[in-house]
Motif scaffolding. Structure first.
Motif, short mmCIF file in Angstrom:
data_model
loop_
_atom_site.label_atom_id
_atom_site.label_comp_id
_atom_site.label_asym_id
_atom_site.label_seq_id
_atom_site.Cartn_x
_atom_site.Cartn_y
_atom_site.Cartn_z
N GLY A 108 0.82 -1.21 0.00
CA GLY A 108 0.00 0.00 0.00
C GLY A 108 0.85 1.25 0.00
N VAL A 109 1.90 1.25 0.81
CA VAL A 109 2.80 2.41 0.89
C VAL A 109 3.46 2.65 -0.47
CG1 VAL A 109 4.92 3.29 1.93
CG2 VAL A 109 3.22 2.15 3.36
N LEU A 110 3.94 1.54 -1.12
CA LEU A 110 4.60 1.69 -2.42
C LEU A 110 3.65 2.18 -3.49
CD1 LEU A 110 6.82 -1.54 -2.43
CD2 LEU A 110 7.52 0.80 -1.91
N CYS A 111 2.42 1.66 -3.49
CA CYS A 111 1.42 2.12 -4.47
C CYS A 111 1.05 3.58 -4.25
CB CYS A 111 0.17 1.26 -4.37
SG CYS A 111 0.25 -0.22 -5.39
N ALA A 112 0.96 3.96 -2.99
CA ALA A 112 0.58 5.35 -2.68
C ALA A 112 1.65 6.33 -3.15
CB ALA A 112 0.33 5.50 -1.19
N ALA A 113 2.94 5.92 -3.01
CA ALA A 113 4.04 6.82 -3.35
C ALA A 113 4.53 6.63 -4.78
CB ALA A 113 5.20 6.58 -2.39
N GLY A 114 4.13 5.54 -5.43
CA GLY A 114 4.66 5.26 -6.76
C GLY A 114 6.12 4.87 -6.70
N ASP A 115 6.51 4.20 -5.64
CA ASP A 115 7.91 3.82 -5.41
C ASP A 115 8.13 2.39 -5.88
OD1 ASP A 115 10.47 3.51 -4.55
OD2 ASP A 115 10.01 3.58 -2.40
N GLN A 123 -5.56 1.37 -5.63
CA GLN A 123 -4.92 0.08 -5.33
C GLN A 123 -4.27 0.13 -3.94
OE1 GLN A 123 -5.12 -2.72 -7.34
NE2 GLN A 123 -4.30 -3.70 -5.50
N ALA A 124 -3.66 1.31 -3.60
CA ALA A 124 -3.04 1.45 -2.29
C ALA A 124 -4.09 1.25 -1.19
CB ALA A 124 -2.40 2.82 -2.16
N SER A 125 -5.27 1.86 -1.39
CA SER A 125 -6.32 1.71 -0.38
C SER A 125 -6.76 0.25 -0.24
CB SER A 125 -7.52 2.60 -0.74
OG SER A 125 -7.18 3.97 -0.63
N LYS A 126 -6.78 -0.48 -1.36
CA LYS A 126 -7.14 -1.90 -1.29
C LYS A 126 -6.13 -2.68 -0.46
CE LYS A 126 -9.60 -2.09 -5.73
NZ LYS A 126 -9.59 -2.65 -7.11
N TRP A 127 -4.84 -2.38 -0.66
CA TRP A 127 -3.82 -3.07 0.12
C TRP A 127 -3.94 -2.73 1.61
CZ3 TRP A 127 -2.01 -7.17 -1.76
CH2 TRP A 127 -1.57 -7.28 -3.08
N PHE A 128 -4.14 -1.45 1.92
CA PHE A 128 -4.26 -1.04 3.32
C PHE A 128 -5.47 -1.71 3.98
CE2 PHE A 128 -1.89 3.01 2.09
CZ PHE A 128 -0.71 2.59 2.69
N LEU A 129 -6.57 -1.78 3.23
CA LEU A 129 -7.77 -2.42 3.76
C LEU A 129 -7.52 -3.90 4.04
CD1 LEU A 129 -10.74 -2.40 4.55
CD2 LEU A 129 -11.31 -2.75 2.12
N ALA A 130 -6.83 -4.56 3.09
CA ALA A 130 -6.53 -5.98 3.28
C ALA A 130 -5.66 -6.20 4.51
CB ALA A 130 -5.84 -6.53 2.04
N ALA A 131 -4.64 -5.34 4.68
CA ALA A 131 -3.76 -5.47 5.83
C ALA A 131 -4.50 -5.18 7.12
CB ALA A 131 -2.57 -4.53 5.68
N ALA A 132 -5.37 -4.17 7.08
CA ALA A 132 -6.15 -3.83 8.28
C ALA A 132 -7.07 -4.97 8.67
CB ALA A 132 -6.95 -2.56 8.04
N GLN A 133 -7.68 -5.59 7.67
CA GLN A 133 -8.57 -6.73 7.95
C GLN A 133 -7.79 -7.91 8.52
OE1 GLN A 133 -10.28 -7.08 4.03
NE2 GLN A 133 -12.13 -5.93 4.62
N ARG A 146 -7.83 7.38 5.06
CA ARG A 146 -8.25 7.42 3.66
C ARG A 146 -9.77 7.45 3.53
NH1 ARG A 146 -4.91 5.64 -0.64
NH2 ARG A 146 -2.78 6.25 -0.13
N LEU A 147 -10.46 6.73 4.37
CA LEU A 147 -11.92 6.79 4.35
C LEU A 147 -12.40 8.17 4.81
CD1 LEU A 147 -12.74 3.25 5.78
CD2 LEU A 147 -13.46 4.11 3.54
N ALA A 148 -11.73 8.72 5.80
CA ALA A 148 -12.13 10.04 6.31
C ALA A 148 -11.93 11.13 5.28
CB ALA A 148 -11.35 10.37 7.59
N ASP A 149 -10.85 11.03 4.49
CA ASP A 149 -10.50 12.08 3.53
C ASP A 149 -10.88 11.75 2.10
OD1 ASP A 149 -9.46 13.49 5.63
OD2 ASP A 149 -7.39 12.88 5.27
N GLY A 150 -11.35 10.50 1.85
CA GLY A 150 -11.70 10.11 0.49
C GLY A 150 -10.50 9.95 -0.41
N ILE A 151 -9.45 9.29 0.09
CA ILE A 151 -8.23 9.08 -0.71
C ILE A 151 -8.24 7.65 -1.25
CG2 ILE A 151 -5.71 9.07 -0.70
CD1 ILE A 151 -5.83 10.95 1.72
#
Length: 631
Positions: A108-115, A123-133, A146-151
């Motif tokens: 998620g971090v890599l997708c968010a930064a394009g690193d 896609q980053a949000s999907k990874w973060f959600l999966a990890a959170a779950q 991300r849910l609070a800010d709509g990212i």
């Protein structure tokens, strides 16, 4: 991680995630993993990292999480291989897809930064959600924010709350701060200021400077908690000491104003200075104003000018105007009309109506190094008048009234006088009263004249009081009352007007509305004559033969005391309604400013080239369109 969730993750990966894997249906992933570890450790074979990685890749490509993790570790440590962000991202994605929650977070971090991977917030949000779950606490924070800010996901503040609450369990102050913001606003969650304050407090206690700032402000104002200004000061100081500029400014304002605490202007200046040094325009402006006004500190216009300059260079309208005023007057800085005009111009270009008014005045009178150009002035008055600024409506009306810089148009002058007068602008009230009094462009009406004169007189316009005095003396539209007339004459004559002084002198000579007193009558005629009134001089000279030397001496002595304003103020009062464009004795420049490219060219040249070039500007206001030409 449950098998079903691993399948979902692998589907995400193959449909456009960090990694694109190929199928190896015949591969024994565990055997490949074991073989890779043999080459990595030299277990019965020579150590060969490249061969180990080849076997790990075979295993990882068919979904073996342990093999993917081995590759991630190798790329992380860069053991015997060059750093390769794309390859690292690829195998992090593979491990994430195979069910590793830490790698899901990293993906998620890599997708968010394009690193090392294509930047993709969805896609980053999907990874973060999966990890959170999967129970990853930092991912709970990320998906909550991300849910609070709509990212990368539709904004869902209510949906963010449970994830953020999970994040706070592992001491994430940012989660508490975000919860405080969510419950303080009406954006998807029912506002609950008490709950918001509680979350800010928890995050503040864990050292979050932004939460310390919010909690301090809430304590100061009593939002969601009982007001406690002294306690608020402590929290604002904590946040300020962590270099939070907003807190530094808030703390400085509380100390400057003594808002529930003892005022401390020197400490306020100190915190404004710290924030200003960080580049805050607000702080630079506040600090400049503190020194400009001498609010609790020694007035220091030179220091004020220095900070106004910093704020002005960042585009502050107020700072440009204030700096211009200092240069205009030479207060603490060099007296320089061109610099002042440039400051006004910088502010004027921002479109502020007060600034447009001020620029028009500069152009009308040719002051401060600005070439006199009434037509250009009219264009700027027109812009401000279109924004319903009464002072600009009045100034433009005068130009139409006298035909100064633009063709005379009495109907338009009356329209603009009326607009300004209806907003209570005193000078416009007087001019409208004068029009009704004389029947100039509108039907004559002593009653309407008296009404508008009274409004202007109540606002302190000496000319209006004089004309009211005339109406009362003659009994026109109001009952004849010479005592009332004398009072109005007195109030306007004390402000340096020559005709009221003449009229008052005549009343004392005749004992009308006032006690008969030739000495006092002579004194008022002498004042009027001294102001240049030839009629008063003639009457005074006729009286001289009838008075004793003692009476004349007493009258001359009175003449020095009867006018209640300084000579320069008296002169300004006498020329207040002179035709526009005539030089006025100082004091008119108050307010803020605004210009056109034509005006900028004029200022930059520093000399008048009126008569060259042309332009036009549409005049908008009150449903009527006109065109004012600029030369």
């Amino acid at each position: 991680m449950p098998r079903a969730q691993r399948i979902i993750l692998l589907t995400i990966l193959l449909s456009g995630g960090v990694v694109g894997c190929t199928d190896h249906p015949t591969v024994d992933s565990q055997a490949s993993l074991a073989e890779g570890r043999r080459f990595l450790k030299g277990d019965g074979v020579p150590i060969d990292v490249t061969e180990a990685m080849r076997h790990f890749e075979i295993s990882a490509k068919v979904g073996n999480m342990d093999a993917a993790l081995e590759l991630v570790r190798l790329y992380d440590e860069a053991r015997s291989v060059s750093s390769n962000p794309a390859a690292l991202a690829k195998w992090i994605g593979a491990a994430a897809a195979a069910g590793d929650v830490e790698c899901a977070f990293r993906a998620g971090v890599l997708c968010a930064a394009g690193d090392g991977a294509t930047q993709d917030q969805t896609q980053a949000s999907k990874w973060f959600l999966a990890a959170a779950q999967g129970g990853h606490q930092e991912s709970c924070l990320e998906i909550g924010i991300r849910l609070a800010d709509g990212i990368g996901v539709p904004r869902d503040q209510a949906g963010a709350v449970p994830w953020l609450e999970k994040a706070t369990a592992t001491n994430y102050p940012l989660a508490g701060r975000t919860l405080g913001l969510i419950f303080s606003l009406d954006q998807g969650v029912t506002p609950d200021q008490t709950t918001a304050t509680q979350w800010f407090h928890r995050a503040a206690e864990r050292g979050d400077s932004v939460s310390q700032f919010h909690y301090g402000v809430r304590l100061l104002r009593g939002v969601g908690i009982a007001a406690d200004p002294r306690g608020a000061l402590d929290w604002l100081r904590l946040a300020s000491e962590q270099q939070l500029v907003d807190a530094q400014i808030a703390l400085a304002r509380v100390l400057r104003d003594g808002d529930g605490v003892d005022a401390d202007a020197p400490e306020a200046a100190q915190w404004f200075r710290v924030a200003a040094g960080s580049g805050s325009v607000d702080a630079q402006l506040e600090l400049a104003q503190l020194f400009d006004r001498g609010d609790g500190v020694d007035r220091n216009p030179a220091e004020a000018a220095r900070w106004y300059k910093f704020a002005a260079d960042q585009g502050s309208i107020v700072a440009n105007i204030s700096l211009g005023m200092l240069h205009w007057s030479g207060d603490g800085v060099s007296k320089d009309g061109q610099v002042a005009a440039q400051c006004f111009l910088n502010a004027a270009e921002k479109g502020d109506s007060e600034a447009q008014l001020m620029l028009g005045r500069l152009l009308l009178y040719g002051e401060g190094g600005v070439p006199q150009n009434p037509r250009e002035a009219a264009a700027w008055f027109d812009r401000a008048a279109a924004q319903d600024l009464p002072a600009a409506q009045y100034e433009l009306a005068r130009l139409y009234d006298f035909g100064a810089g633009i063709p005379s148009d009495q109907a338009e002058a009356i329209r603009l006088y009326t607009l300004a007068a209806n907003q209570g602008y005193p000078e416009a009230c007087f001019m409208l009263g004068l029009r009704y009094d004389r029947g100039q462009g509108i039907p004559e009406s002593d009653l309407e004249a008296a009404r508008w004169y009274q409004l202007a007189a109540d606002a302190g316009i000496p000319d209006a009081k004089y004309h009211l005095g005339i109406l009362f003396e003659r009994g026109e539209s109001v009952p004849q009352n010479e005592s009332m007339a004398a009072q109005y004459y007195l109030e306007s004559a004390q402000q340096g007007l020559d005709w009221p002084a003449f009229a008052l002198g005549q009343l004392y000579r005749k004992g009308l509305g006032v006690p008969f007193d030739e000495t006092l009558g002579y004194a008022w005629l002498n004042i009027s004559a001294g102001a240049g009134n030839g009629t008063a001089a003639h009457e005074r000279n006729q009286m001289r033969a009838k008075l004793t030397r003692e009476q004349i001496a007493a009258a001359q002595d009175m003449s020095l005391k009867l006018v209640k304003v300084a000579p320069e103020t008296a002169l300004a009062n006498r020329v207040r309604f002179a035709p526009p464009g005539q030089k006025r004795p100082g004091g008119w420049m108050t307010g803020t400013l605004q210009p056109s490219e034509r005006t900028r060219e004029m200022l930059e040249r520093g000399r008048d080239r009126s008569g060259t070039g042309s332009g036009s500007q549409s005049t908008r206001g009150s449903g009527r369109t006109r065109t004012i030409q600029r030369n």
